[in-house]
Write a protein that holds these residues in place. Structure first.
Motif, PDB file in Angstrom:
ATOM      1  N   LEU A   3       0.855  -1.180   0.000  1.00 41.24           N
ATOM      2  CA  LEU A   3       0.000   0.000   0.000  1.00 41.24           C
ATOM      3  C   LEU A   3       0.891   1.230   0.000  1.00 41.24           C
ATOM      4  O   LEU A   3       1.810   1.348   0.818  1.00 41.24           O
ATOM      5  CB  LEU A   3      -0.919   0.013   1.228  1.00 41.24           C
ATOM      6  CG  LEU A   3      -1.974   1.136   1.271  1.00 41.24           C
ATOM      7  CD1 LEU A   3      -2.892   1.080   0.047  1.00 41.24           C
ATOM      8  CD2 LEU A   3      -2.805   1.047   2.541  1.00 41.24           C
ATOM      9  N   ASP A   4       0.620   2.119  -0.943  1.00 38.91           N
ATOM     10  CA  ASP A   4       1.419   3.328  -1.094  1.00 38.91           C
ATOM     11  C   ASP A   4       1.139   4.314   0.033  1.00 38.91           C
ATOM     12  O   ASP A   4       0.000   4.448   0.500  1.00 38.91           O
ATOM     13  CB  ASP A   4       1.087   3.982  -2.443  1.00 38.91           C
ATOM     14  CG  ASP A   4       1.928   5.213  -2.729  1.00 38.91           C
ATOM     15  OD1 ASP A   4       3.151   5.068  -2.841  1.00 38.91           O
ATOM     16  OD2 ASP A   4       1.351   6.312  -2.852  1.00 38.91           O
ATOM     17  N   ILE A 156      -5.305   7.520  -9.117  1.00 41.25           N
ATOM     18  CA  ILE A 156      -4.820   6.944  -7.864  1.00 41.25           C
ATOM     19  C   ILE A 156      -5.801   7.371  -6.789  1.00 41.25           C
ATOM     20  O   ILE A 156      -5.971   8.572  -6.521  1.00 41.25           O
ATOM     21  CB  ILE A 156      -3.397   7.432  -7.525  1.00 41.25           C
ATOM     22  CG1 ILE A 156      -2.420   7.046  -8.633  1.00 41.25           C
ATOM     23  CG2 ILE A 156      -2.938   6.863  -6.185  1.00 41.25           C
ATOM     24  CD1 ILE A 156      -1.038   7.675  -8.487  1.00 41.25           C
ATOM     25  N   ARG A 157      -6.454   6.399  -6.164  1.00 36.75           N
ATOM     26  CA  ARG A 157      -7.492   6.682  -5.164  1.00 36.75           C
ATOM     27  C   ARG A 157      -6.829   6.914  -3.806  1.00 36.75           C
ATOM     28  O   ARG A 157      -6.167   6.036  -3.273  1.00 36.75           O
ATOM     29  CB  ARG A 157      -8.466   5.515  -5.103  1.00 36.75           C
ATOM     30  CG  ARG A 157      -9.181   5.240  -6.418  1.00 36.75           C
ATOM     31  CD  ARG A 157      -9.909   3.905  -6.424  1.00 36.75           C
ATOM     32  NE  ARG A 157      -8.975   2.774  -6.312  1.00 36.75           N
ATOM     33  CZ  ARG A 157      -9.340   1.495  -6.377  1.00 36.75           C
ATOM     34  NH1 ARG A 157     -10.618   1.181  -6.539  1.00 36.75           N
ATOM     35  NH2 ARG A 157      -8.442   0.533  -6.267  1.00 36.75           N
ATOM     36  N   GLU A 158      -7.036   8.110  -3.259  1.00 34.28           N
ATOM     37  CA  GLU A 158      -6.337   8.509  -2.038  1.00 34.28           C
ATOM     38  C   GLU A 158      -7.252   8.475  -0.820  1.00 34.28           C
ATOM     39  O   GLU A 158      -8.422   8.855  -0.887  1.00 34.28           O
ATOM     40  CB  GLU A 158      -5.781   9.929  -2.208  1.00 34.28           C
ATOM     41  CG  GLU A 158      -4.950  10.397  -1.027  1.00 34.28           C
ATOM     42  CD  GLU A 158      -4.379  11.791  -1.218  1.00 34.28           C
ATOM     43  OE1 GLU A 158      -3.273  12.037  -0.732  1.00 34.28           O
ATOM     44  OE2 GLU A 158      -5.058  12.631  -1.862  1.00 34.28           O
ATOM     45  N   ARG A 198     -11.095  -1.771   4.482  1.00 30.30           N
ATOM     46  CA  ARG A 198     -11.624  -1.112   3.290  1.00 30.30           C
ATOM     47  C   ARG A 198     -12.991  -0.478   3.539  1.00 30.30           C
ATOM     48  O   ARG A 198     -13.923  -0.586   2.732  1.00 30.30           O
ATOM     49  CB  ARG A 198     -11.676  -2.088   2.107  1.00 30.30           C
ATOM     50  CG  ARG A 198     -10.301  -2.613   1.723  1.00 30.30           C
ATOM     51  CD  ARG A 198     -10.350  -3.550   0.548  1.00 30.30           C
ATOM     52  NE  ARG A 198      -9.003  -4.030   0.235  1.00 30.30           N
ATOM     53  CZ  ARG A 198      -8.715  -4.873  -0.743  1.00 30.30           C
ATOM     54  NH1 ARG A 198      -9.697  -5.325  -1.520  1.00 30.30           N
ATOM     55  NH2 ARG A 198      -7.485  -5.268  -0.960  1.00 30.30           N
ATOM     56  N   GLN A 211     -12.247   2.049  -1.399  1.00 27.57           N
ATOM     57  CA  GLN A 211     -11.048   1.415  -1.945  1.00 27.57           C
ATOM     58  C   GLN A 211      -9.988   2.491  -2.131  1.00 27.57           C
ATOM     59  O   GLN A 211     -10.233   3.501  -2.803  1.00 27.57           O
ATOM     60  CB  GLN A 211     -11.366   0.768  -3.300  1.00 27.57           C
ATOM     61  CG  GLN A 211     -12.377  -0.374  -3.240  1.00 27.57           C
ATOM     62  CD  GLN A 211     -11.777  -1.653  -2.679  1.00 27.57           C
ATOM     63  OE1 GLN A 211     -10.562  -1.836  -2.696  1.00 27.57           O
ATOM     64  NE2 GLN A 211     -12.616  -2.539  -2.172  1.00 27.57           N
ATOM     65  N   ASP A 213      -5.747   3.407  -3.007  1.00 23.90           N
ATOM     66  CA  ASP A 213      -4.458   2.975  -3.556  1.00 23.90           C
ATOM     67  C   ASP A 213      -3.292   3.624  -2.820  1.00 23.90           C
ATOM     68  O   ASP A 213      -2.165   3.128  -2.888  1.00 23.90           O
ATOM     69  CB  ASP A 213      -4.357   3.368  -5.041  1.00 23.90           C
ATOM     70  CG  ASP A 213      -5.518   2.838  -5.858  1.00 23.90           C
ATOM     71  OD1 ASP A 213      -5.790   1.624  -5.788  1.00 23.90           O
ATOM     72  OD2 ASP A 213      -6.161   3.650  -6.569  1.00 23.90           O
ATOM     73  N   SER A 214      -3.559   4.742  -2.158  1.00 25.61           N
ATOM     74  CA  SER A 214      -2.506   5.495  -1.488  1.00 25.61           C
ATOM     75  C   SER A 214      -3.088   6.195  -0.274  1.00 25.61           C
ATOM     76  O   SER A 214      -4.251   6.623  -0.291  1.00 25.61           O
ATOM     77  CB  SER A 214      -1.901   6.536  -2.440  1.00 25.61           C
ATOM     78  OG  SER A 214      -0.801   7.210  -1.841  1.00 25.61           O
TER      79      SER A 214
END
Length: 245
Positions: A3-4, A156-158, A198, A211, A213-214
């Motif tokens: 995970l970013d 990119i989902r933050e 999540r 959801q 991504d970062s």
């Protein structure tokens, strides 16, 4: 599992280099709300030395208010400013054979674009004009990312570790009481919810699916370095590692 973890950086605070030890992505100020050409160069070099993914963090050209106040700018002038900001950082990256991987709007620009379709479209236009290969990083579940996908940009989902959510896709404004999560336990709980479960607990008391991504770390708070270590260590405890770029 990876995970970013991204940090807003290059804004003139003293612990930028140390922060890079705990993250995998850096959103670098482009001279609009903060930063300078020299600071951009220094920050890009520091990222390259640590294998940290490079992103742009353009904002309203309003350093007096750190880009946190909405500006009623003519759209053409705002587009010009954003393109100039992105071009400057992209040029520094290219001079080092580095890649500008994503664009994350800053402050008021980000918050407005979450639900303001014309503004989100303008930001996407700036990205497509200057760095069409770059993704748009934005609030997970928000209309801004829908606009980016329609513009054929990667997204990119933050998620935010230290902000109260109204629901998935909407943050409580900083001006409202309780909008910032200050305690370590509250941050750990939100991190666990976002990364492992999540879901996000909204202001309405309901857990909403989400959801990401970062995850975002803010680099402008006095305890930014301690918070970065806490988050990194808790991610590791949950079984996550940071991606290598």
């Amino acid at each position: 599992m990876e995970l970013d973890l991204n940090v807003d950086i290059g804004e003139g605070f003293p612990f930028d280099r140390q922060l890079l030890n705990w993250v995998s992505s850096a959103s670098i100020a482009c001279g609009g709300h903060a930063g300078s050409s020299a600071l951009m160069e220094e920050t890009v070099d520091a990222c390259l030395g640590r294998g940290v993914r490079i992103g742009a963090h353009p904002g309203y050209p309003d350093p007096d208010n750190f880009g946190r106040q909405p500006l009623a700018m003519d759209p053409a002038l705002l587009l010009e400013s954003l393109c100039e900001q992105l071009a400057q950082l992209d040029g520094i990256c290219r001079s080092r054979d580095a890649r500008l991987a994503y664009v994350k709007p800053h402050g008021a620009l980000y918050n407005q674009a979450v639900n303001d379709r014309p503004l989100a479209q303008l930001i996407c236009r700036a990205i497509k004009c200057v760095v069409p290969h770059a993704a748009l990083m934005g609030l997970a579940g928000s209309p801004m990312l829908t606009v980016a996908a329609e513009a054929e940009l990667a997204v990119i989902r933050e998620g935010f570790l230290d902000r109260l959510y109204r629901h998935a896709g909407a943050l409580v404004p900083r001006s409202e009481p309780g909008a910032l999560l200050c305690g370590d336990e509250a941050v750990r709980a939100q991190l666990t919810a976002l990364a492992r479960d999540r879901v996000i607990l909204g202001q309405d008391g309901i857990s909403h699916p989400i959801q990401v991504d970062s995850l975002c770390l803010h680099g402008d708070s006095p305890n930014a370095l301690e918070r970065a270590q806490l988050v990194h260590n808790h991610l590791t405890k949950l079984g996550f590692s940071l991606p290598q770029y």
